[in-house]
Design an enzyme around this catalytic site. Structure first.
Site, PDB file in Angstrom:
ATOM      1  N   ALA A   1       0.871  -1.161   0.000  1.00 21.27           N
ATOM      2  CA  ALA A   1       0.000   0.000   0.000  1.00 21.27           C
ATOM      3  C   ALA A   1       0.917   1.222   0.000  1.00 21.27           C
ATOM      4  O   ALA A   1       2.079   1.133   0.422  1.00 21.27           O
ATOM      5  CB  ALA A   1      -0.884  -0.022   1.236  1.00 21.27           C
TER       6      ALA A   1
ATOM      7  N   GLY B   1       0.605  -4.888   0.929  1.00 20.98           N
ATOM      8  CA  GLY B   1      -0.588  -4.938   0.079  1.00 20.98           C
ATOM      9  C   GLY B   1      -0.337  -5.641  -1.251  1.00 20.98           C
ATOM     10  O   GLY B   1      -1.277  -6.155  -1.861  1.00 20.98           O
TER      11      GLY B   1
ATOM     12  N   GLU C   1      -0.656  -9.218  -0.482  1.00 22.08           N
ATOM     13  CA  GLU C   1      -2.088  -9.460  -0.263  1.00 22.08           C
ATOM     14  C   GLU C   1      -2.857  -9.495  -1.586  1.00 22.08           C
ATOM     15  O   GLU C   1      -3.784 -10.290  -1.760  1.00 22.08           O
ATOM     16  CB  GLU C   1      -2.646  -8.390   0.681  1.00 22.08           C
ATOM     17  CG  GLU C   1      -2.080  -8.550   2.096  1.00 22.08           C
ATOM     18  CD  GLU C   1      -2.352  -7.354   2.989  1.00 22.08           C
ATOM     19  OE1 GLU C   1      -1.940  -6.240   2.631  1.00 22.08           O
ATOM     20  OE2 GLU C   1      -2.970  -7.531   4.054  1.00 22.08           O
TER      21      GLU C   1
ATOM     22  N   GLU D   1       4.610  -5.024   7.377  1.00 15.62           N
ATOM     23  CA  GLU D   1       3.855  -3.977   8.066  1.00 15.62           C
ATOM     24  C   GLU D   1       4.363  -3.701   9.478  1.00 15.62           C
ATOM     25  O   GLU D   1       4.314  -2.562   9.947  1.00 15.62           O
ATOM     26  CB  GLU D   1       2.352  -4.340   8.127  1.00 15.62           C
ATOM     27  CG  GLU D   1       1.624  -4.200   6.798  1.00 15.62           C
ATOM     28  CD  GLU D   1       1.762  -5.410   5.887  1.00 15.62           C
ATOM     29  OE1 GLU D   1       2.539  -6.331   6.190  1.00 15.62           O
ATOM     30  OE2 GLU D   1       1.079  -5.423   4.853  1.00 15.62           O
TER      31      GLU D   1
HETATM   32  N1  DAK Z   1       4.642   3.168  -0.847  1.00 18.11           N
HETATM   33  C1  DAK Z   1       5.042   4.319  -1.416  1.00 18.11           C
HETATM   34  N2  DAK Z   1       6.201   4.462  -2.079  1.00 18.11           N
HETATM   35  C2  DAK Z   1       6.999   3.400  -2.159  1.00 18.11           C
HETATM   36  C3  DAK Z   1       6.656   2.152  -1.582  1.00 18.11           C
HETATM   37  C4  DAK Z   1       5.406   2.049  -0.896  1.00 18.11           C
HETATM   38  N3  DAK Z   1       4.960   0.909  -0.362  1.00 18.11           N
HETATM   39  N4  DAK Z   1       7.651   1.288  -1.817  1.00 18.11           N
HETATM   40  C5  DAK Z   1       8.578   1.958  -2.519  1.00 18.11           C
HETATM   41  N5  DAK Z   1       8.188   3.223  -2.732  1.00 18.11           N
HETATM   42  C6  DAK Z   1       8.917   4.280  -3.432  1.00 18.11           C
HETATM   43  C7  DAK Z   1      10.111   4.753  -2.626  1.00 18.11           C
HETATM   44  O1  DAK Z   1       9.699   5.703  -1.671  1.00 18.11           O
HETATM   45  C8  DAK Z   1      10.990   5.350  -3.712  1.00 18.11           C
HETATM   46  O2  DAK Z   1      10.477   6.620  -4.054  1.00 18.11           O
HETATM   47  P1  DAK Z   1      11.474   7.876  -4.334  1.00 18.11           P
HETATM   48  O3  DAK Z   1      12.293   8.016  -3.112  1.00 18.11           O
HETATM   49  O4  DAK Z   1      12.259   7.419  -5.539  1.00 18.11           O
HETATM   50  O5  DAK Z   1      10.536   9.009  -4.622  1.00 18.11           O
HETATM   51  C9  DAK Z   1      10.735   4.435  -4.900  1.00 18.11           C
HETATM   52  O6  DAK Z   1       9.504   3.758  -4.627  1.00 18.11           O
HETATM   53  C10 DAK Z   1      11.813   3.379  -5.089  1.00 18.11           C
HETATM   54  O7  DAK Z   1      11.979   2.685  -3.844  1.00 18.11           O
HETATM   55  P2  DAK Z   1      13.398   2.529  -3.109  1.00 18.11           P
HETATM   56  O8  DAK Z   1      14.312   3.654  -3.473  1.00 18.11           O
HETATM   57  O9  DAK Z   1      13.126   2.308  -1.672  1.00 18.11           O
HETATM   58  O10 DAK Z   1      13.937   1.203  -3.812  1.00 18.11           O
HETATM   59  P3  DAK Z   1      14.941   0.126  -3.178  1.00 18.11           P
HETATM   60  O11 DAK Z   1      15.329  -0.757  -4.305  1.00 18.11           O
HETATM   61  O12 DAK Z   1      16.008   0.787  -2.355  1.00 18.11           O
HETATM   62  O13 DAK Z   1      14.038  -0.720  -2.168  1.00 18.11           O
HETATM   63  C11 DAK Z   1      12.015  -1.881  -1.431  1.00 18.11           C
HETATM   64  C12 DAK Z   1      12.949  -1.496  -2.625  1.00 18.11           C
HETATM   65  C13 DAK Z   1      10.775  -2.521  -2.021  1.00 18.11           C
HETATM   66  C14 DAK Z   1      12.756  -2.923  -0.565  1.00 18.11           C
HETATM   67  C15 DAK Z   1      11.711  -0.621  -0.597  1.00 18.11           C
HETATM   68  O14 DAK Z   1      11.182   0.361  -1.486  1.00 18.11           O
HETATM   69  C16 DAK Z   1      10.705  -0.876   0.476  1.00 18.11           C
HETATM   70  O15 DAK Z   1      11.029  -1.411   1.519  1.00 18.11           O
HETATM   71  N6  DAK Z   1       9.459  -0.409   0.237  1.00 18.11           N
HETATM   72  C17 DAK Z   1       8.413  -0.452   1.216  1.00 18.11           C
HETATM   73  C18 DAK Z   1       7.913  -1.856   1.321  1.00 18.11           C
HETATM   74  C19 DAK Z   1       6.847  -1.934   2.357  1.00 18.11           C
HETATM   75  O16 DAK Z   1       7.061  -1.727   3.554  1.00 18.11           O
HETATM   76  N7  DAK Z   1       5.671  -2.305   1.897  1.00 18.11           N
HETATM   77  C20 DAK Z   1       4.576  -2.535   2.744  1.00 18.11           C
HETATM   78  C21 DAK Z   1       3.787  -1.302   2.744  1.00 18.11           C
HETATM   79  S1  DAK Z   1       2.635  -1.384   4.061  1.00 18.11           S
HETATM   80  C22 DAK Z   1      -3.976  -0.869   6.551  1.00 18.11           C
HETATM   81  C23 DAK Z   1      -4.169  -0.920   5.202  1.00 18.11           C
HETATM   82  C24 DAK Z   1      -3.209  -1.459   4.430  1.00 18.11           C
HETATM   83  C25 DAK Z   1      -2.022  -1.873   4.961  1.00 18.11           C
HETATM   84  C26 DAK Z   1      -1.841  -1.788   6.320  1.00 18.11           C
HETATM   85  C27 DAK Z   1      -2.802  -1.300   7.127  1.00 18.11           C
HETATM   86  N8  DAK Z   1      -4.959  -0.315   7.344  1.00 18.11           N
HETATM   87  C28 DAK Z   1      -5.552   0.901   6.869  1.00 18.11           C
HETATM   88  C29 DAK Z   1      -5.262  -0.859   8.606  1.00 18.11           C
HETATM   89  C30 DAK Z   1      -1.010  -2.307   4.123  1.00 18.11           C
HETATM   90  C31 DAK Z   1       0.230  -1.889   4.358  1.00 18.11           C
HETATM   91  C32 DAK Z   1       1.289  -2.050   3.442  1.00 18.11           C
HETATM   92  O17 DAK Z   1       1.205  -2.558   2.349  1.00 18.11           O
END
Ligand code: DAK
Length: 261
Positions: A67, A112, A115, A135
């Site tokens: 997400a 997400g 998911e 998360e």
């Molecule tokens: N959201 C927004 N932007 C994201 C992103 C994300 N999930 N993942 C990556 N990006 C963006 C980065 O910010 C970066 O943007 P700029 O800095 O270039 O503007 C660009 O994509 C490239 O990412 P990186 O520079 O970080 O690339 P790397 O190769 O260094 O790393 C990575 C890749 C996938 C390991 C890293 O980007 C990463 O860790 N990303 C986040 C992964 C993550 O934590 N995903 C889970 C998101 S939480 C809920 C509803 C839904 C959810 C929870 C609760 N409720 C309302 C209760 C769901 C939650 C999630 O999905």
């Protein structure tokens, strides 16, 4: 009708290929993208030109990195609940789609994104794919059904480990635990998904539809009720021309023709 800001949709030979297209944010799901997925799947359910759907991500790095964290960060509790509900609706919509849905996971499938892949019927994954529910690193829990669908697919212990540690696993490990159906070199992933879709399309369409329903709904029932349900759907197949053709073709030692031509 099928013009979207964050999705590319192509419909060819009965296969709708949906590409989530926000490569700068690694295809992260924001509200707009979730809304577009919802509309696309409403359309696919009704459109006879679509028989199987493939979901993939744009670029070579990510399926969906989760997400959209930037969009979620400022949300209030009530807004977060609304966002989570939208995500749940979309995943349910995909899961309940009367047509098979294949995820072609071409890179990171995190949060997400994992998911979303779990909401699909089959997961084909590229050799560089990585799965995770990170998360807990962000101070939240999975919000689009991850705690429920992951544990149903891979079992309680492995789901606990993935969700509580936030660790990522590679394609080989995803295959080993049953999260991935097959691992394919990235350059061939979409072709492999399309070949699988074409194979499904060549089968009896009503049988395919009822088989998906039987597996999906049956898993929510106890075994006796689920078997009863299977028997009802099995019976229903005999009301179709395709059962007559499929069985006659076998007896006549020729391939079945389900297209009615
Ligand atoms: N959201 C927004 N932007 C994201 C992103 C994300 N999930 N993942 C990556 N990006 C963006 C980065 O910010 C970066 O943007 P700029 O800095 O270039 O503007 C660009 O994509 C490239 O990412 P990186 O520079 O970080 O690339 P790397 O190769 O260094 O790393 C990575 C890749 C996938 C390991 C890293 O980007 C990463 O860790 N990303 C986040 C992964 C993550 O934590 N995903 C889970 C998101 S939480 C809920 C509803 C839904 C959810 C929870 C609760 N409720 C309302 C209760 C769901 C939650 C999630 O999905």
């Amino acid at each position: 009708m099928m013009n979207f800001e964050n999705l590319l949709v192509e419909i060819v030979d009965g296969i709708a290929t949906v590409t989530i297209n926000r490569p700068k944010a690694l295809n992260a799901l924001n509200e707009q993208t979730l809304g577009e997925l919802q509309s696309a799947f409403s359309h696919f359910a009704e459109d006879d030109a679509v028989q199987v759907i493939i979901i993939t991500g744009s670029g070579e790095k990510a399926f969906v990195a989760g997400a959209d964290i930037a969009a979620m960060q400022p949300l209030s509790a009530l807004q977060a609940r609304t966002f989570a509900k939208l995500g749940h609706q979309v995943m349910r919509h995909i899961e309940a789609c009367p047509k098979p849905v294949i995820a072609a996971v071409n890179g990171f499938a995190l949060g997400g994104g994992c998911e979303l892949a779990l909401g699909c019927d089959i997961r084909l994954v590229s050799d560089n794919a990585r799965f995770g529910q990170p998360e807990v690193n962000l101070g939240v829990i999975p919000g689009f059904g991850g705690t429920q669908r992951l544990s149903r697919l891979v079992g309680k212990g492995l789901a606990m480990e993935l969700v509580l540690t936030g660790d990522m696993i590679d394609a080989g490990e995803a295959y080993r635990i049953g999260l991935a159906n097959k691992v394919i070199v990235q350059a061939d992933l979409l072709d492999a998904a399309k070949a699988m879709a074409a194979k499904i399309i060549s089968k009896g369409p009503l049988a395919v539809r009822l088989a998906k329903e039987a597996i999906r709904n049956g898993l929510e029932m106890d075994l006796d009720k689920a078997n009863q349900y299977e028997a009802e759907l099995f019976g229903l197949c005999f009301a179709s021309k395709e059962q007559k053709e499929g069985m006659l073709a076998f007896l006549e030692k020729r391939p079945a023709n389900f297209s009615g031509e």
